[in-house]
Design a protein around this motif. Sequence first.
Motif, mmCIF file in Angstrom:
data_model
loop_
_atom_site.group_PDB
_atom_site.id
_atom_site.type_symbol
_atom_site.label_atom_id
_atom_site.label_comp_id
_atom_site.label_asym_id
_atom_site.label_seq_id
_atom_site.Cartn_x
_atom_site.Cartn_y
_atom_site.Cartn_z
ATOM 1 N N ASP A 110 0.797 -1.117 -0.094
ATOM 2 C CA ASP A 110 0.066 -0.076 0.043
ATOM 3 C C ASP A 110 0.783 1.066 -0.016
ATOM 4 O O ASP A 110 1.736 1.391 0.660
ATOM 5 C CB ASP A 110 -0.915 0.135 1.149
ATOM 6 C CG ASP A 110 -2.040 -0.930 1.121
ATOM 7 O OD1 ASP A 110 -2.195 -1.517 -0.042
ATOM 8 O OD2 ASP A 110 -2.507 -1.260 2.406
ATOM 9 N N ARG A 111 0.369 2.300 -0.791
ATOM 10 C CA ARG A 111 1.118 3.556 -0.553
ATOM 11 C C ARG A 111 0.957 4.107 0.696
ATOM 12 O O ARG A 111 -0.110 3.927 1.471
ATOM 13 C CB ARG A 111 0.577 4.711 -1.540
ATOM 14 C CG ARG A 111 0.437 4.238 -2.928
ATOM 15 C CD ARG A 111 -0.136 5.194 -3.947
ATOM 16 N NE ARG A 111 -0.280 4.711 -5.281
ATOM 17 C CZ ARG A 111 0.696 4.794 -6.044
ATOM 18 N NH1 ARG A 111 1.608 5.386 -5.894
ATOM 19 N NH2 ARG A 111 0.516 4.353 -7.382
ATOM 20 N N GLU A 112 2.239 4.634 1.246
ATOM 21 C CA GLU A 112 1.955 5.231 2.737
ATOM 22 C C GLU A 112 1.052 6.298 2.702
ATOM 23 O O GLU A 112 0.516 6.630 3.620
ATOM 24 C CB GLU A 112 3.576 5.584 2.976
ATOM 25 C CG GLU A 112 4.431 4.651 3.068
ATOM 26 C CD GLU A 112 5.837 5.056 3.377
ATOM 27 O OE1 GLU A 112 6.030 5.901 3.150
ATOM 28 O OE2 GLU A 112 6.587 4.106 4.368
ATOM 29 N N ALA A 113 0.831 7.292 1.636
ATOM 30 C CA ALA A 113 -0.358 8.126 1.737
ATOM 31 C C ALA A 113 -1.613 7.835 2.190
ATOM 32 O O ALA A 113 -2.495 8.023 2.796
ATOM 33 C CB ALA A 113 -0.389 8.770 0.414
ATOM 34 N N ALA A 114 -1.957 6.307 1.595
ATOM 35 C CA ALA A 114 -3.188 5.785 1.910
ATOM 36 C C ALA A 114 -3.196 5.127 3.212
ATOM 37 O O ALA A 114 -4.328 5.325 3.771
ATOM 38 C CB ALA A 114 -3.188 4.515 0.967
ATOM 39 N N ARG A 115 -2.117 4.908 4.022
ATOM 40 C CA ARG A 115 -2.087 4.536 5.249
ATOM 41 C C ARG A 115 -1.945 5.706 6.238
ATOM 42 O O ARG A 115 -2.375 5.448 7.305
ATOM 43 C CB ARG A 115 -0.651 3.646 5.552
ATOM 44 C CG ARG A 115 -0.416 2.174 4.778
ATOM 45 C CD ARG A 115 1.176 1.609 5.205
ATOM 46 N NE ARG A 115 1.232 0.474 4.278
ATOM 47 C CZ ARG A 115 2.148 0.127 4.493
ATOM 48 N NH1 ARG A 115 3.334 0.480 5.132
ATOM 49 N NH2 ARG A 115 2.266 -1.119 3.723
ATOM 50 N N GLY A 116 -1.750 6.802 5.460
ATOM 51 C CA GLY A 116 -2.016 8.016 6.354
ATOM 52 C C GLY A 116 -0.705 8.239 7.413
ATOM 53 O O GLY A 116 -0.645 9.346 8.012
ATOM 54 N N ARG A 117 0.264 7.804 7.165
ATOM 55 C CA ARG A 117 1.753 7.931 7.787
ATOM 56 C C ARG A 117 2.788 7.253 7.028
ATOM 57 O O ARG A 117 2.663 6.111 6.311
ATOM 58 C CB ARG A 117 1.746 7.402 9.261
ATOM 59 C CG ARG A 117 1.566 5.989 9.489
ATOM 60 C CD ARG A 117 1.435 5.554 10.857
ATOM 61 N NE ARG A 117 1.171 4.098 11.048
ATOM 62 C CZ ARG A 117 2.185 3.161 11.022
ATOM 63 N NH1 ARG A 117 3.581 3.682 11.196
ATOM 64 N NH2 ARG A 117 1.894 1.993 11.280
ATOM 65 N N GLN A 118 4.137 7.736 7.504
ATOM 66 C CA GLN A 118 5.177 7.117 6.690
ATOM 67 C C GLN A 118 5.816 5.900 7.768
ATOM 68 O O GLN A 118 5.819 6.308 8.984
ATOM 69 C CB GLN A 118 6.406 8.147 6.447
ATOM 70 C CG GLN A 118 6.183 9.192 5.167
ATOM 71 C CD GLN A 118 7.173 10.086 5.133
ATOM 72 O OE1 GLN A 118 7.542 10.508 6.061
ATOM 73 N NE2 GLN A 118 7.544 10.400 3.942
#
Length: 239
Positions: free
Chosen positions: A75-83
Amino acid sequence: MRPSGRAADQLRPVSLEPGFSKHAEGSCLARFGDTHVLCTASIGERVPPFLRNSGRGWVTGEYGMLPRSTNTRTDREAARGRQQGRTIEIQRLIGRSLRAVTDLEGFGERQITVDCDVIQADGGTRTAAITGAYVALHLAMRTLRGRGEIDQLPLLEPVAAVSCGLYQGVPVLDLDYAEDSSAEADANFVLTASGGMVEVQATAETDPFSDEQFSALMALAHKGVGELVALQRAALGSD
């Protein structure tokens, strides 16, 4: 025998393609074997608040892996909401490496951000990112000079990075994923063209390693970075 069939002191096939991105002030596609990283340098006219009215500029790095840069989708980290912590660690390393060879007073109150996006990963993404990022930064500085905004490039010398490790008890240069995933020890070396050390990260994965083994890894790193700097200079041509 290494899985790739390379000699212990042999880099993967490396290519540095400058000017890969149409829009960025500086860019480079760095290929270390099957690890491919796109590095783009963008010039901004604002510096972080702590540098305002100081007359100094700033160089920083950002890093990310595309969802299918590995054998399964992430998953893209942007989709997870955090790096992730690894991402933060690597992009800070990229920024430190570039600032170590940059005269921050030599290009005014500007920020240059070098984005390093992993297109395909097969080990050594951070070292490929740093090596390509220097080429992108150098080209961005040339852009400033071409605009007449600086008289000379505020770069002290090239910087590059390479991994080394102990694979089946043997010190080897530039680990790919097959080696990195089963190495007894692995290390990342960020070195300048003159041999100065910017950062060394070394970890034992099984038993502790000795001073002699670390010295062997360091010797390999100096050899590898010397070859990478030659490739950087060839990619950049003459000023």
